[in-house]
Design an enzyme around this catalytic site. Structure first.
Site, PDB file in Angstrom:
ATOM      1  N   CYS A 145       0.555  -1.309  -0.064  1.00  0.00           N
ATOM      2  CA  CYS A 145       0.055   0.165  -0.042  1.00  0.00           C
ATOM      3  C   CYS A 145       0.707   1.359  -0.253  1.00  0.00           C
ATOM      4  CB  CYS A 145      -0.858   0.045   1.316  1.00  0.00           C
ATOM      5  SG  CYS A 145      -1.708  -1.436   1.519  1.00  0.00           S
TER       6      CYS A 145
HETATM    7  N1  GLN Z   1      -0.760  -6.455   4.474  1.00  0.00           N
HETATM    8  C1  GLN Z   1      -1.703  -5.291   4.406  1.00  0.00           C
HETATM    9  C2  GLN Z   1      -3.101  -5.680   3.919  1.00  0.00           C
HETATM   10  O1  GLN Z   1      -3.268  -6.591   3.243  1.00  0.00           O
HETATM   11  C3  GLN Z   1      -1.112  -4.246   3.822  1.00  0.00           C
HETATM   12  C4  GLN Z   1      -0.887  -4.152   2.427  1.00  0.00           C
HETATM   13  C5  GLN Z   1      -0.170  -3.343   1.793  1.00  0.00           C
HETATM   14  O2  GLN Z   1       0.885  -2.589   2.504  1.00  0.00           O
HETATM   15  N2  GLN Z   1      -0.322  -3.348   0.450  1.00  0.00           N
HETATM   16  O3  GLN Z   1      -3.872  -5.017   3.697  1.00  0.00           O
END
Ligand code: GLN
Length: 263
Positions: free
Chosen positions: A2
């Site tokens: 994210c």
């Molecule tokens: N692991 C977290 C999720 O699944 C954050 C994902 C991310 O940083 N892309 O939402």
């Protein structure tokens, strides 16, 4: 993974903060420039902000891409705030979907917190019994989603409710979790007056002086996964650090000392 961002400063529209910058968070949903894991952030989005005189934030979240949300553009155009935390999500395989798994996560109905996690924990469902076992069952049941980020938020919130300072709560959780499972934990937390963030396995930048000051008064601060424009002033936070900032003050960066390193 994210991308996320927090802002403290003179009130601006959500549109000016998230949509108008050439590489703003809105655009980072499909064209991030520095993302190390994953390609697009289309699995959810969220914006949390504070209205004047109200310490409890409002949130707008969705389980799909930010550009496809029917309400985001209107809300962003008319909403002004001096304290914002926003995120776009690329879900880690095995985690729940939907708006409940999209940051920002919040506390109870009279608590001021907003939280986001950029990263992933390996095999967290099986390996986190140690730290997760320290949470009361009610706190585990209150998690908003079956997702590594929601569990990390539960661990941080438990410490905040115990009286920990924001930077201390994030640092303790990163240390404790990193000792048990490999993972990336760029955490971001605000109460509307201060921001704390960790760089633990992914990119993180700080910029003082956005928006460009129109006159004397407090200077705005942005803490974000990546710069939203190419203007000078963005400083990279070294991996393995915690940064804390209060409205108007220079951000402070300190190393997170731990026995393990980000992976
Ligand atoms: N692991 C977290 C999720 O699944 C954050 C994902 C991310 O940083 N892309 O939402």
């Amino acid at each position: 993974m994210c991308r996320h961002l927090a802002f403290l400063g003179p009130p601006v529209t959500l549109r000016a903060l998230l949509v108008e910058p050439p590489w703003g968070l809105y655009r980072q949903a499909w064209a991030p420039r520095m993302q190390r894991h994953g390609t697009v952030n289309a699995d959810g989005f969220g914006v949390g902000w504070y209205a004047p005189g109200d310490p409890v934030p409002a949130r707008l979240r969705g389980g799909g891409p930010i550009w496809g949300d029917p309400s985001f553009a209107d809300v962003a155009r008319v909403t002004r705030s001096g304290a914002v935390l926003a995120a776009v999500r690329s879900a880690t395989a095995g985690n729940a979907g939907g708006p409940g798994a999209a940051a920002p996560f919040a506390g109870g109905p009279d608590e001021p917190w907003l939280f986001s996690h950029n990263g992933a924990l390996t095999d967290w469902g099986r390996s986190l019994d140690g730290p997760a076992g320290a949470l009361p069952v009610a706190a585990l049941l209150a998690l908003e989603a079956r997702c590594d980020s929601a569990l990390l938020w539960g661990l941080v919130l438990h410490r905040l409710r115990g009286g920990a300072e924001p930077g201390e709560a994030l640092t303790e959780v990163v240390r404790e979790v990193a000792e048990r499972v490999p993972g990336r934990m760029n955490l971001l937390l605000t109460d509307g007056r201060t921001v704390a963030a960790t760089a633990w396995g992914d990119t993180l930048f700080v910029r003082r002086g956005w928006p460009p000051p129109a006159g004397p008064g407090p200077v705005g601060t942005v803490i974000a996964s990546e710069p939203f424009d190419d203007a000078p002033g963005w400083e990279e936070v070294p991996d393995g650090s915690v940064v804390t900032a209060a409205a108007g003050d220079a951000p402070r960066v300190r190393p997170i000392t731990a026995t393990t390193v980000p992976v």
